[in-house]
Design an enzyme around this catalytic site. Structure first.
Site, PDB file in Angstrom:
ATOM      1  N   HIS A 111      39.250 -78.284   2.923  1.00 40.47           N
ATOM      2  CA  HIS A 111      40.062 -78.586   1.748  1.00 40.47           C
ATOM      3  C   HIS A 111      40.782 -79.892   2.022  1.00 40.47           C
ATOM      4  CE1 HIS A 111      43.581 -77.930  -1.123  1.00 40.47           C
ATOM      5  NE2 HIS A 111      42.503 -78.101  -1.850  1.00 40.47           N
ATOM      6  N   ASP A 112      40.686 -80.842   1.095  1.00 35.15           N
ATOM      7  CA  ASP A 112      41.178 -82.188   1.375  1.00 35.15           C
ATOM      8  C   ASP A 112      42.655 -82.221   1.768  1.00 35.15           C
ATOM      9  OD1 ASP A 112      42.025 -81.570  -1.205  1.00 35.15           O
ATOM     10  OD2 ASP A 112      40.901 -83.184  -2.171  1.00 35.15           O
ATOM     11  N   THR A 113      43.471 -81.363   1.158  1.00 36.95           N
ATOM     12  CA  THR A 113      44.889 -81.357   1.531  1.00 36.95           C
ATOM     13  C   THR A 113      45.096 -80.818   2.937  1.00 36.95           C
ATOM     14  OG1 THR A 113      45.435 -80.993  -0.794  1.00 36.95           O
ATOM     15  CG2 THR A 113      47.210 -80.701   0.798  1.00 36.95           C
ATOM     16  N   GLN A 145      46.946 -92.327 -13.558  1.00 36.36           N
ATOM     17  CA  GLN A 145      45.522 -92.662 -13.601  1.00 36.36           C
ATOM     18  C   GLN A 145      44.961 -92.494 -15.010  1.00 36.36           C
ATOM     19  OE1 GLN A 145      44.034 -89.927 -10.684  1.00 36.36           O
ATOM     20  NE2 GLN A 145      44.773 -91.112  -8.939  1.00 36.36           N
ATOM     21  N   ASN A 178      51.910 -77.393  -5.794  1.00 36.19           N
ATOM     22  CA  ASN A 178      51.016 -78.355  -6.438  1.00 36.19           C
ATOM     23  C   ASN A 178      51.769 -79.028  -7.579  1.00 36.19           C
ATOM     24  OD1 ASN A 178      47.979 -77.998  -5.477  1.00 36.19           O
ATOM     25  ND2 ASN A 178      48.943 -75.989  -5.452  1.00 36.19           N
ATOM     26  N   GLY A 212      34.304 -90.761  -3.807  1.00 33.77           N
ATOM     27  CA  GLY A 212      34.105 -90.276  -2.441  1.00 33.77           C
ATOM     28  C   GLY A 212      33.856 -91.454  -1.531  1.00 33.77           C
ATOM     29  N   ARG A 213      34.023 -91.236  -0.234  1.00 33.15           N
ATOM     30  CA  ARG A 213      33.775 -92.321   0.720  1.00 33.15           C
ATOM     31  C   ARG A 213      33.389 -91.737   2.064  1.00 33.15           C
ATOM     32  NH1 ARG A 213      39.513 -93.258   1.302  1.00 33.15           N
ATOM     33  NH2 ARG A 213      40.409 -91.253   1.875  1.00 33.15           N
ATOM     34  N   ALA A 262      38.257 -86.119  -6.760  1.00 27.44           N
ATOM     35  CA  ALA A 262      37.845 -85.888  -8.142  1.00 27.44           C
ATOM     36  C   ALA A 262      37.275 -87.135  -8.807  1.00 27.44           C
ATOM     37  CB  ALA A 262      39.030 -85.369  -8.951  1.00 27.44           C
ATOM     38  N   SER A 263      37.646 -88.322  -8.327  1.00 28.82           N
ATOM     39  CA  SER A 263      37.175 -89.544  -8.970  1.00 28.82           C
ATOM     40  C   SER A 263      36.263 -90.392  -8.101  1.00 28.82           C
ATOM     41  CB  SER A 263      38.366 -90.393  -9.428  1.00 28.82           C
ATOM     42  OG  SER A 263      39.193 -90.743  -8.330  1.00 28.82           O
TER      43      SER A 263
END
Length: 464
Positions: A238-240, A306, A298, A16-17, A13-14
């Site tokens: 999905h990242d998780t 943050q 979740n 990417g890499r 969400a904040s």
């Protein structure tokens, strides 16, 4: 023997890499080659993602690999869940790329339940209620912009859209699709009966693909732009789901905590748990690798910290904020970290003070309250998972960026009362790569892949 490079594009969400990985002497190695910012922007009162900027950054990172002389043969993209873009017959975008923190879904749960009861939806899909789930986002479109749904031919979740812009191929990957709240637990495919009851157009829901399957090669114009070609594969997009792949244990009796902006806490199961008690405790059954389930909850997570740091104007590092909490020690104040007031407040600090009914709380007290509240939520979740699954939990594995937060890890170990291990930090990117390597035969099976993770990366036991 020439090294084969795999490239994980991991977008949160904040930020990417792009992370390159390869096998050397039987161990996984990785290197970050490109990083870029991400975030929601206010577009005429609606919080949206800049999807075209994301496409440009994805291509820039691919190009960077060539510049450093390490061209990957395979690439996979993972992102957050639930958010999507609608496309017409020609592949043009319809409407905006609205983000899950936007308020358009307010009240859409009741509109959905007028057509299908909440209990029925959970029994069919096993997905916990989150007001931003795709099922509610689509209802917002149906109510507010029906013309967009009528014109749509395709719905692509964010990682599928980015892969489409690279390859011209429209695919829908299973693990991310499971977050929509529209997959059937019984068929592991789109619940077409549920979709019809809700009045959503069936044609926009594409055929599902699994992690490790091929999407395609780069379009000619993309290959020319980045300077070479490669094959795009589906990771667990999905990242998780990718992060959970990198849990360094093959035991069925461990719990994972994917710690970052969100805290995703749960265990892998081969069968879904969609009982009434499970629904009451707000657990979800998201899709995992090879049709495993990520039975998890979740939890708002480090988003709260943050947000507080952002409100301080960057005056403090995360370590300095943590030091304030440590210096304060424990406090009588606690919050429900999953309270909706913490999802997108104008001021997170004030939201904490309002919840605690004390405007005079110091910044240290606010932070100590958050840290201790998170740890107690983790402990309660461990207990709930043990009771529902009937399993004696052996250990908690904290993975992801939050695994570097020593103080929070120590509080988790103290409150949970079971062995706690931290690492690997880059779990999402590592899990992304694992799916690509499994898809290309580097590992025989998931057990072998996780064994390699355990042997390749530093995993620390938390002592209290």
């Amino acid at each position: 023997m020439e090294k084969v490079y795999y490239l994980a594009v991991d977008i949160g969400a904040s930020s990417g890499r792009h992370i390159l990985s390869w096998i050397e002497d039987g161990k996984m190695n990785y290197e970050e080659v490109y990083r870029f910012p991400n975030g929601l922007t206010d577009k005429n009162g609606t919080f949206c993602w800049d999807h075209e900027a994301l496409v440009a950054h994805v291509k820039a990172g691919i190009k960077k690999c060539a510049e450093i002389g390490k061209k990957p043969s395979y690439l996979g993209i993972d992102t957050w869940g639930v958010d999507f873009l609608l496309l017409d017959k020609e592949g043009n975008i319809i409407g905006d790329s609205v983000g899950y923190r936007d308020g358009r879904t307010a009240g859409m749960d009741e509109e959905v339940y007028k057509l299908v009861p909440e209990k029925e939806i959970y029994a069919r899909t096993g997905i916990q209620k989150q007001i931003y789930n795709t099922i509610y986002q689509l209802m917002a479109l149906k109510q507010q912009h029906p013309e967009q749904l009528e014109a749509a031919e395709y719905m692509l979740l964010m990682p599928d859209y980015l892969s489409y812009k690279l390859t011209g191929v429209m695919h829908t990957e299973y693990t991310n699709a499971s977050t929509t709240n529209l997959l059937s637990l019984e068929t592991k495919d789109w619940d077409k009966e549920l979709i019809a009851k809700l009045g959503y157009p069936e044609k926009i829901f594409g055929k599902l693909s699994m992690p490790g399957e091929k999407v395609g090669v780069l379009l000619d114009e993309v290959a020319e732009e980045v300077g070479y070609n490669l094959t795009v594969l589906h990771p667990a997009s999905h990242d998780t789901a990718s992060a959970v792949l990198a849990v360094p244990s093959n035991s069925d009796n461990v719990i994972y905590l994917s710690s970052g902006t969100w805290s995703l806490m749960g265990m892998e199961t081969l069968t879904a748990i969609s009982s009434e008690k499970s629904q009451q405790l707000n657990f979800t059954n998201e899709g995992g690798y090879n049709y495993r389930y990520r039975y998890l909850k979740n939890i708002m997570g480090l988003w709260i910290i943050q947000s507080i740091r952002k409100e301080c104007g960057g005056a403090y590092t995360f370590n300095e904020l943590c030091d304030m909490a440590v210096a304060c020690g424990d406090t009588k104040y606690r919050v429900n970290v999953n309270d909706p007031s913490f999802l997108m407040p104008k001021s997170m600090t004030q939201a904490i003070k309002d919840y605690c009914k004390n405007d005079d709380m110091s910044l240290g007290e606010v932070l100590a309250c958050v840290y201790n509240s998170l740890a107690e939520c983790y402990a309660a979740t461990v207990k709930e998972i043990s009771e529902i699954s009937g399993k004696q939990i052996e250990a908690l594995h904290i993975i992801g960026g939050g695994s570097k937060d020593t103080y929070l890890n120590e509080l988790a170990a103290k409150n949970c009362g079971i062995p706690v291990y931290a690492g690997p930090t880059e779990a999402t990117a590592i899990g992304n790569i694992l799916a690509l390597m499994l898809g290309t035969g580097v590992f025989e099976d998931l057990n072998a892949a996780r064994k390699c993770v355990k042997e390749s990366f530093d995993v620390k036991k938390i002592n209290i």
